[in-house]
Design a protein around this motif. Structure first.
Motif, PDB file in Angstrom:
ATOM      1  N   GLY A 117      -7.599  12.866  -6.603  1.00 32.45           N
ATOM      2  CA  GLY A 117      -8.834  12.297  -7.170  1.00 32.45           C
ATOM      3  C   GLY A 117      -9.516  13.273  -8.121  1.00 32.45           C
ATOM      4  N   ILE A 151     -11.975   8.179   2.330  1.00 35.14           N
ATOM      5  CA  ILE A 151     -10.842   7.381   1.843  1.00 35.14           C
ATOM      6  C   ILE A 151      -9.602   7.634   2.710  1.00 35.14           C
ATOM      7  CG2 ILE A 151      -9.406   6.905  -0.221  1.00 35.14           C
ATOM      8  CD1 ILE A 151     -12.367   6.471  -0.814  1.00 35.14           C
ATOM      9  N   GLY A 152      -9.562   8.826   3.322  1.00 32.37           N
ATOM     10  CA  GLY A 152      -8.334   9.198   4.034  1.00 32.37           C
ATOM     11  C   GLY A 152      -7.271   9.602   3.027  1.00 32.37           C
ATOM     12  N   TRP A 172       0.827  -1.219   0.000  1.00 31.62           N
ATOM     13  CA  TRP A 172       0.000   0.000   0.000  1.00 31.62           C
ATOM     14  C   TRP A 172       0.856   1.261   0.000  1.00 31.62           C
ATOM     15  CZ3 TRP A 172      -2.557  -4.071   2.885  1.00 31.62           C
ATOM     16  CH2 TRP A 172      -3.834  -4.389   2.392  1.00 31.62           C
ATOM     17  N   THR A 207      -5.909   4.944  -4.759  1.00 25.38           N
ATOM     18  CA  THR A 207      -5.641   6.243  -5.351  1.00 25.38           C
ATOM     19  C   THR A 207      -6.283   6.270  -6.738  1.00 25.38           C
ATOM     20  OG1 THR A 207      -3.947   7.930  -5.734  1.00 25.38           O
ATOM     21  CG2 THR A 207      -3.361   5.646  -6.338  1.00 25.38           C
ATOM     22  N   THR A 223      -4.616  12.001   0.798  1.00 24.75           N
ATOM     23  CA  THR A 223      -3.541  12.889   1.251  1.00 24.75           C
ATOM     24  C   THR A 223      -3.972  14.354   1.138  1.00 24.75           C
ATOM     25  OG1 THR A 223      -2.615  12.931  -0.974  1.00 24.75           O
ATOM     26  CG2 THR A 223      -1.748  11.257   0.527  1.00 24.75           C
ATOM     27  N   GLY A 224      -5.149  14.606   0.567  1.00 23.99           N
ATOM     28  CA  GLY A 224      -5.656  15.982   0.479  1.00 23.99           C
ATOM     29  C   GLY A 224      -4.947  16.826  -0.566  1.00 23.99           C
ATOM     30  N   LEU A 262      -3.024  -0.009  -4.039  1.00 23.77           N
ATOM     31  CA  LEU A 262      -3.711   1.290  -4.169  1.00 23.77           C
ATOM     32  C   LEU A 262      -4.070   1.559  -5.630  1.00 23.77           C
ATOM     33  CD1 LEU A 262      -1.520   3.506  -1.771  1.00 23.77           C
ATOM     34  CD2 LEU A 262      -3.923   2.894  -1.414  1.00 23.77           C
ATOM     35  N   VAL A 286      -1.566   3.555   5.068  1.00 23.14           N
ATOM     36  CA  VAL A 286      -1.948   4.837   5.653  1.00 23.14           C
ATOM     37  C   VAL A 286      -3.271   5.255   5.014  1.00 23.14           C
ATOM     38  CG1 VAL A 286      -0.329   6.015   4.107  1.00 23.14           C
ATOM     39  CG2 VAL A 286      -1.179   7.235   6.060  1.00 23.14           C
ATOM     40  N   GLY A 287      -4.170   5.805   5.821  1.00 25.74           N
ATOM     41  CA  GLY A 287      -5.502   6.130   5.315  1.00 25.74           C
ATOM     42  C   GLY A 287      -6.468   5.002   5.652  1.00 25.74           C
ATOM     43  N   ASN A 300       0.909  13.292  -3.827  1.00 34.95           N
ATOM     44  CA  ASN A 300       0.472  12.344  -2.779  1.00 34.95           C
ATOM     45  C   ASN A 300       1.646  11.436  -2.405  1.00 34.95           C
ATOM     46  OD1 ASN A 300       0.294  11.246  -5.380  1.00 34.95           O
ATOM     47  ND2 ASN A 300      -1.487   9.980  -4.952  1.00 34.95           N
ATOM     48  N   ALA A 301       2.613  11.305  -3.301  1.00 31.55           N
ATOM     49  CA  ALA A 301       3.799  10.487  -3.029  1.00 31.55           C
ATOM     50  C   ALA A 301       4.745  11.230  -2.091  1.00 31.55           C
ATOM     51  CB  ALA A 301       4.525  10.180  -4.339  1.00 31.55           C
ATOM     52  N   GLY A 302       5.472  10.464  -1.301  1.00 30.64           N
ATOM     53  CA  GLY A 302       6.551  11.006  -0.478  1.00 30.64           C
ATOM     54  C   GLY A 302       7.658   9.970  -0.517  1.00 30.64           C
ATOM     55  N   HIS A 303       8.701  10.224  -1.281  1.00 33.03           N
ATOM     56  CA  HIS A 303       9.780   9.246  -1.460  1.00 33.03           C
ATOM     57  C   HIS A 303      11.022   9.745  -0.728  1.00 33.03           C
ATOM     58  CE1 HIS A 303       7.771   7.518  -5.349  1.00 33.03           C
ATOM     59  NE2 HIS A 303       6.994   7.470  -4.288  1.00 33.03           N
ATOM     60  N   ALA A 305       4.861   5.277  -8.088  1.00 37.52           N
ATOM     61  CA  ALA A 305       4.439   5.912  -6.830  1.00 37.52           C
ATOM     62  C   ALA A 305       3.274   5.084  -6.283  1.00 37.52           C
ATOM     63  CB  ALA A 305       4.011   7.345  -7.076  1.00 37.52           C
ATOM     64  N   GLN A 306       2.966   5.270  -5.013  1.00 36.97           N
ATOM     65  CA  GLN A 306       1.954   4.460  -4.324  1.00 36.97           C
ATOM     66  C   GLN A 306       2.321   2.970  -4.447  1.00 36.97           C
ATOM     67  OE1 GLN A 306       0.467   7.177  -6.606  1.00 36.97           O
ATOM     68  NE2 GLN A 306       1.116   8.292  -4.819  1.00 36.97           N
TER      69      GLN A 306
HETATM   70  P1  IMO Z   1       4.124   6.752  -1.963  1.00 38.31           P
HETATM   71  O1  IMO Z   1       4.474   7.014  -3.406  1.00 38.31           O
HETATM   72  C1  IMO Z   1       1.083   5.569   0.923  1.00 38.31           C
HETATM   73  C2  IMO Z   1      -3.064   6.667  -0.003  1.00 38.31           C
HETATM   74  C3  IMO Z   1      -3.748   7.690   0.884  1.00 38.31           C
HETATM   75  C4  IMO Z   1      -5.180   7.216   0.789  1.00 38.31           C
HETATM   76  C5  IMO Z   1      -5.287   6.776  -0.680  1.00 38.31           C
HETATM   77  C6  IMO Z   1      -5.864   7.825  -1.613  1.00 38.31           C
HETATM   78  O2  IMO Z   1       4.870   7.621  -1.009  1.00 38.31           O
HETATM   79  O3  IMO Z   1       4.209   5.308  -1.666  1.00 38.31           O
HETATM   80  P2  IMO Z   1      -4.920  10.091  -2.644  1.00 38.31           P
HETATM   81  O4  IMO Z   1      -4.386  11.329  -1.975  1.00 38.31           O
HETATM   82  O5  IMO Z   1      -3.956   9.411  -3.552  1.00 38.31           O
HETATM   83  O6  IMO Z   1      -6.247  10.314  -3.288  1.00 38.31           O
HETATM   84  O7  IMO Z   1      -5.203   9.064  -1.408  1.00 38.31           O
HETATM   85  O8  IMO Z   1      -3.973   6.457  -1.072  1.00 38.31           O
HETATM   86  N1  IMO Z   1      -1.778   7.107  -0.586  1.00 38.31           N
HETATM   87  C7  IMO Z   1      -0.579   6.676  -0.192  1.00 38.31           C
HETATM   88  N2  IMO Z   1      -0.230   5.834   0.809  1.00 38.31           N
HETATM   89  N3  IMO Z   1       2.034   6.055   0.104  1.00 38.31           N
HETATM   90  C8  IMO Z   1       1.703   6.860  -0.926  1.00 38.31           C
HETATM   91  O9  IMO Z   1       2.595   7.260  -1.857  1.00 38.31           O
HETATM   92  C9  IMO Z   1       0.347   7.246  -1.086  1.00 38.31           C
HETATM   93  N4  IMO Z   1      -0.316   8.025  -1.954  1.00 38.31           N
HETATM   94  C10 IMO Z   1      -1.610   7.925  -1.647  1.00 38.31           C
HETATM   95  O10 IMO Z   1      -3.264   7.620   2.201  1.00 38.31           O
HETATM   96  O11 IMO Z   1      -5.374   6.076   1.585  1.00 38.31           O
END
Ligand code: IMO
Ligand code: GDP
Ligand code: MG
Length: 424
Positions: A134, A126-127, A11, A239, A129-130, A228, A273-274, A38-41, A223-224
């Motif tokens: 979407g 959904i929780g 996830w 996502t 990342t704001g 997801l 997360v979420g 939404n990604a954090g690398h 990413a993600q």
């Molecule tokens: P990286 O690339 C972990 C999760 C959010 C939420 C769902 C939808 O760092 O792995 P969004 O903002 O995309 O509409 O949120 O996806 N999510 C992530 N969880 N790592 C991420 O990115 C994520 N990008 C989105 O927490 O559950």
């Protein structure tokens, strides 16, 4: 000549950024193909730590071109913050970064719509990342979106049309923004677009295919994660993009027959997360211990990550969907002190055991675990697989057998150097 893809199998937050940085010296180009801020690398080396959101993780090595491909959604304001930080630390971003004209732009109202849509879902949110992910992909698919290339063609008119559409949607959600606040957000956004124009904005599909024709190699950075993915993830708690291997083809304009190695990354355990289902989630002390030892807090939002044991049913599914050729196991060191390690090898659903990932994982899933002995050894300073304790080598062998795919890289700490390549 070849295109390899590196992507997350769980996830998200598996450690993609770290490994892309480690593998970058073997490639000429590093490219992001989907997702957005939404990604954090996270990358760590020489005592420094960087968190990248929209910019590929190949910028810290030398000589590679980094591409933000058409499949990405870009927020000019967040891009500017990220790029300015990097420029301050001495990275000559303008000479190495290229951005597709076809990336879709995240506008301030997309972020407002993201928040309003979450609020409207109440307990079923959904929780997200704001970051407006979407709503921006929604506009792309419904053919209302704004692309970066549009900033050179009738942009004001196109933006006004989108703005009106968004204000109508926001009003319907009872979330009409205060005019002054919106004007402020728009001013910052327009300024950031001017800043963005100072970068190489290109037809990235031609750039990449041209380089491939010259014999250059490309590493695609996902990413993600697969769980997801908009099609194959735990829908609707996903996502809004295709995070899987085929996303690299549509998100960069490379043909499927160009794809070579597919590196699938997973943690030695599992996090999310979420909101949304998570069959192996731990609500006890063990879950808390994994969170503390693994520093499992979101790189973008700072939220606590939910933690649990590794889920091999889900991993097998992710390997199948992506055509993974090599596995990379991250954060093994987090389990260094555990007496026992558990791995979910099957699900029990209505009393029946299955190894196949079901249509829905929302209810009634009981994980079936195999318990393995822990290795009880600090592995963080090890230099080669010859130093691995027997129990850890056994754990790797167990996973390779269960997943029918070789684990070629093992990560034993956040630093670039804490990476062990196994003999093929
Ligand atoms: P990286 O690339 C972990 C999760 C959010 C939420 C769902 C939808 O760092 O792995 P969004 O903002 O995309 O509409 O949120 O996806 N999510 C992530 N969880 N790592 C991420 O990115 C994520 N990008 C989105 O927490 O559950
Ligand atoms: P990404 O989104 O897939 O790039 O992963 P994140 O950067 O969001 O999350 C991974 C986190 O784990 C980051 O804080 C990394 O610095 C850290 N990390 C990566 N590999 C390892 C590892 O092998 N061991 C430990 N302890 N931390 C790691
Ligand atoms: Mg992350």
């Amino acid at each position: 000549m070849k295109v390899d893809v590196l992507l997350g199998l769980q996830w998200g937050d598996e450690g993609k950024g770290k490994v892309v940085d480690v593998l970058t010296p073997r490639y000429d180009v590093v490219a992001r193909f989907q997702g957005g801020p939404n990604a954090g690398h996270t990358l760590e080396f020489e005592g420094k730590k960087y968190v990248l959101r929209s910019i590929p993780s190949g910028i810290f090595q030398h000589g590679q071109i980094n591409v933000i491909g058409n499949g990405v959604v870009l927020d000019p304001v967040l891009f500017r913050q990220e790029a300015e930080e990097l420029e301050k630390s001495g990275i000559d971003l303008r000479s190495i970064l290229r951005i597709s004209k076809k990336v879709h732009l995240i506008a301030p109202t997309h972020r407002l719509l993201d928040a309003a849509s979450e609020a409207a879902k109440g307990g079923k949110k959904i929780g997200t990342t704001g970051k407006g992910i979407g709503p921006t992909y929604t506009d792309k698919i419904s053919r209302n979106g704004l692309r970066l290339g549009d900033v050179f063609h009738n942009f004001d008119e196109k933006y006004a049309t989108l703005r009106n559409l968004h204000l109508t949607r926001l009003a319907a959600l009872g979330a009409t923004p205060d005019e002054e606040t919106l004007a402020g957000l728009e001013k910052t956004w327009m300024d950031a677009i001017e800043y963005l124009k100072g970068f190489g904005i290109v037809d990235s599909e031609f750039l990449i295919n041209g380089l491939l024709a010259e014999g250059k190699s490309v590493l695609c950075e996902g990413a993600q994660g697969t769980l997801l993915d908009i099609d194959f993830g735990s829908y609707p708690f996903v996502t809004s993009s295709n995070t899987i291997c085929s996303g690299a083809c549509s998100g960069l304009g490379v043909a499927p027959n160009r794809i070579g190695e597919v590196f699938g990354i997973f943690k030695a355990y599992c996090t999310r997360v979420g909101s949304g289902p998570f069959p192996t989630e731990l609500f006890d002390e063990t879950g808390k211990r994994i969170r503390d030892l693994g520093h499992e807090y979101g790189a973008v939002t700072g939220r606590e990550r939910r933690c649990g044991w590794i889920d091999l049913v889900a991993l097998r599914y992710a390997i199948m969907i992506n055509g993974v050729t090599q596995l990379i196991m991250m954060k093994s060191d987090v389990l260094d002190g555990f007496d026992e390690i558990k791995a979910c090898t099957a699900y029990r659903i209505n009393g029946e055991e299955t190894r196949q990932f079901p249509y829905s994982i929302e209810d009634g899933i009981e994980p079936v675990y195999t318990t393995l002995p822990g290795w009880k050894t600090d592995m963080t300073r090890m230099q080669s697989e010859d130093e691995f304790p027997k129990e850890f080598s056994d754990y790797i062998a167990f996973l390779e057998k269960e997943l029918a795919t070789p684990i070629t890289i093992v990560s034993i700490g956040p630093d670039r150097k804490q990476t062990i390549e196994r003999r093929k």
